[in-house]
Write a protein that holds these residues in place. Sequence first.
Motif, PDB file in Angstrom:
ATOM      1  N   ALA A  64       0.809  -1.124  -0.155  1.00  0.00           N
ATOM      2  CA  ALA A  64       0.100  -0.083   0.149  1.00  0.00           C
ATOM      3  C   ALA A  64       0.815   1.266   0.107  1.00  0.00           C
ATOM      4  O   ALA A  64       0.740   2.268  -0.772  1.00  0.00           O
ATOM      5  CB  ALA A  64      -0.975   0.024   1.254  1.00  0.00           C
ATOM      6  N   CYS A  65       1.994   1.229   0.688  1.00  0.00           N
ATOM      7  CA  CYS A  65       2.951   2.261   0.692  1.00  0.00           C
ATOM      8  C   CYS A  65       3.428   2.538  -0.806  1.00  0.00           C
ATOM      9  O   CYS A  65       3.424   4.075  -1.064  1.00  0.00           O
ATOM     10  CB  CYS A  65       4.072   2.171   1.771  1.00  0.00           C
ATOM     11  SG  CYS A  65       3.633   2.069   3.347  1.00  0.00           S
ATOM     12  N   GLY A  66       3.367   1.766  -1.518  1.00  0.00           N
ATOM     13  CA  GLY A  66       3.954   2.179  -2.844  1.00  0.00           C
ATOM     14  C   GLY A  66       2.916   2.525  -3.811  1.00  0.00           C
ATOM     15  O   GLY A  66       3.066   3.170  -4.692  1.00  0.00           O
ATOM     16  N   ALA A  67       1.687   2.651  -3.281  1.00  0.00           N
ATOM     17  CA  ALA A  67       0.587   2.930  -3.976  1.00  0.00           C
ATOM     18  C   ALA A  67      -0.146   4.081  -3.459  1.00  0.00           C
ATOM     19  O   ALA A  67      -1.286   4.468  -3.809  1.00  0.00           O
ATOM     20  CB  ALA A  67      -0.499   1.768  -4.215  1.00  0.00           C
ATOM     21  N   PHE A  68       0.591   4.641  -2.477  1.00  0.00           N
ATOM     22  CA  PHE A  68       0.007   6.123  -1.935  1.00  0.00           C
ATOM     23  C   PHE A  68      -0.338   7.268  -2.914  1.00  0.00           C
ATOM     24  O   PHE A  68       0.880   7.333  -3.671  1.00  0.00           O
ATOM     25  CB  PHE A  68       0.896   6.522  -0.900  1.00  0.00           C
ATOM     26  CG  PHE A  68       0.761   5.967   0.550  1.00  0.00           C
ATOM     27  CD1 PHE A  68       1.392   6.452   1.411  1.00  0.00           C
ATOM     28  CD2 PHE A  68      -0.316   4.818   0.617  1.00  0.00           C
ATOM     29  CE1 PHE A  68       1.411   5.578   2.768  1.00  0.00           C
ATOM     30  CE2 PHE A  68      -0.267   4.256   1.964  1.00  0.00           C
ATOM     31  CZ  PHE A  68       0.960   4.704   2.950  1.00  0.00           C
ATOM     32  N   GLU A 105     -12.133  11.611  -0.484  1.00  0.00           N
ATOM     33  CA  GLU A 105     -13.365  10.737  -0.664  1.00  0.00           C
ATOM     34  C   GLU A 105     -12.865   9.380  -0.686  1.00  0.00           C
ATOM     35  O   GLU A 105     -12.300   8.866  -1.710  1.00  0.00           O
ATOM     36  CB  GLU A 105     -14.468  10.897  -1.880  1.00  0.00           C
ATOM     37  CG  GLU A 105     -14.895  12.641  -1.650  1.00  0.00           C
ATOM     38  CD  GLU A 105     -15.636  12.849  -2.790  1.00  0.00           C
ATOM     39  OE1 GLU A 105     -16.098  11.962  -3.606  1.00  0.00           O
ATOM     40  OE2 GLU A 105     -15.794  14.052  -3.138  1.00  0.00           O
ATOM     41  N   LEU A 106     -13.385   8.549   0.346  1.00  0.00           N
ATOM     42  CA  LEU A 106     -13.083   7.154   0.257  1.00  0.00           C
ATOM     43  C   LEU A 106     -14.195   6.096   0.373  1.00  0.00           C
ATOM     44  O   LEU A 106     -14.910   5.639   1.383  1.00  0.00           O
ATOM     45  CB  LEU A 106     -12.095   6.791   1.277  1.00  0.00           C
ATOM     46  CG  LEU A 106     -10.777   7.491   1.430  1.00  0.00           C
ATOM     47  CD1 LEU A 106      -9.995   6.993   2.791  1.00  0.00           C
ATOM     48  CD2 LEU A 106     -10.052   7.110   0.217  1.00  0.00           C
ATOM     49  N   LEU A 157      -2.101  11.139   2.426  1.00  0.00           N
ATOM     50  CA  LEU A 157      -2.042   9.905   1.651  1.00  0.00           C
ATOM     51  C   LEU A 157      -3.249   8.896   2.179  1.00  0.00           C
ATOM     52  O   LEU A 157      -3.853   9.289   3.243  1.00  0.00           O
ATOM     53  CB  LEU A 157      -0.784   9.333   2.349  1.00  0.00           C
ATOM     54  CG  LEU A 157       0.572  10.112   2.338  1.00  0.00           C
ATOM     55  CD1 LEU A 157       1.851   9.198   3.262  1.00  0.00           C
ATOM     56  CD2 LEU A 157       0.762  10.201   0.840  1.00  0.00           C
ATOM     57  N   THR A 158      -3.690   8.340   1.340  1.00  0.00           N
ATOM     58  CA  THR A 158      -4.677   7.428   1.499  1.00  0.00           C
ATOM     59  C   THR A 158      -4.528   5.820   1.259  1.00  0.00           C
ATOM     60  O   THR A 158      -4.596   5.282   0.327  1.00  0.00           O
ATOM     61  CB  THR A 158      -5.884   7.588   0.586  1.00  0.00           C
ATOM     62  OG1 THR A 158      -5.459   7.518  -0.822  1.00  0.00           O
ATOM     63  CG2 THR A 158      -6.480   9.255   0.853  1.00  0.00           C
ATOM     64  N   VAL A 204      -6.655   7.325   6.193  1.00  0.00           N
ATOM     65  CA  VAL A 204      -6.062   8.264   5.626  1.00  0.00           C
ATOM     66  C   VAL A 204      -4.898   8.693   6.649  1.00  0.00           C
ATOM     67  O   VAL A 204      -5.118   8.265   7.681  1.00  0.00           O
ATOM     68  CB  VAL A 204      -7.002   9.601   6.010  1.00  0.00           C
ATOM     69  CG1 VAL A 204      -6.085  11.022   5.687  1.00  0.00           C
ATOM     70  CG2 VAL A 204      -8.116   9.478   4.924  1.00  0.00           C
ATOM     71  N   PHE A 205      -3.674   9.151   6.130  1.00  0.00           N
ATOM     72  CA  PHE A 205      -2.638   9.603   7.109  1.00  0.00           C
ATOM     73  C   PHE A 205      -2.204  10.927   6.270  1.00  0.00           C
ATOM     74  O   PHE A 205      -1.724  10.989   5.167  1.00  0.00           O
ATOM     75  CB  PHE A 205      -1.709   8.589   7.133  1.00  0.00           C
ATOM     76  CG  PHE A 205      -0.444   9.409   8.026  1.00  0.00           C
ATOM     77  CD1 PHE A 205      -0.703   9.136   9.281  1.00  0.00           C
ATOM     78  CD2 PHE A 205       0.917   9.624   7.577  1.00  0.00           C
ATOM     79  CE1 PHE A 205       0.337   9.594  10.179  1.00  0.00           C
ATOM     80  CE2 PHE A 205       1.637   9.973   8.355  1.00  0.00           C
ATOM     81  CZ  PHE A 205       1.512  10.078   9.686  1.00  0.00           C
TER      82      PHE A 205
END
Length: 199
Positions: free
Chosen positions: A13-17, A31-32, A48-49, A74-75
């Motif tokens: 996921a970190c690579g896809a932020f 929006e999620l 970042l999501t 979210v971060f």
Amino acid sequence: MRPTVLGALAMLACGAFPAAAQATDQPQRVELPDIGLVAVFPADWNVLTPMTPRESWFDVGPDDSTPVYAWTGVFATGGGGRWCGIDRFESFPWPFDEHAAFLEHWHVSGHLYGVSGGYEAVDLPSGLAYRIDIDDELKERSLKLYLLEHAGDRILLTCADELGSAEDWQTIAASIELGPRTADALATIDATLDAIHAN
């Protein structure tokens, strides 16, 4: 096995932020729909999501075998050590007020000195919420947590700043819109496990 896979999920996921920092004065609306969450952050923040499913640190079963699953939705970082995160916990079984009291106690009780806290009910556009205030003199940090509720799920906004900051983060908390969650954390984790084993 599952914690290792969850760690792998987090790294993937970190690579896809998506980098959401914008060169504009307009606030950033995030929006999620998969987890039924909308929130607005300042224009100059890096948002970042990760949308990472995980088994949370809550274990609520009488036999210590019934975990709560959660999404890191979210971060966001705002410079100067300021940050906020939003998590959605699926089907949380505790009463709302007991959950808030536990969070305040958990942050304070693990320290012999230097940490103080409190909590109170507040009204937000999304409904009743609990604001939890934590001051940590040892880390020189203040935390503000907002616990919200929707359809049995709990949504936790956690924000940090330097100790003594007057920022209460209510603008971000008030921007949160909640809806039904269509994603299922455990199903997502299991599907990922199946895909890994298939390769």
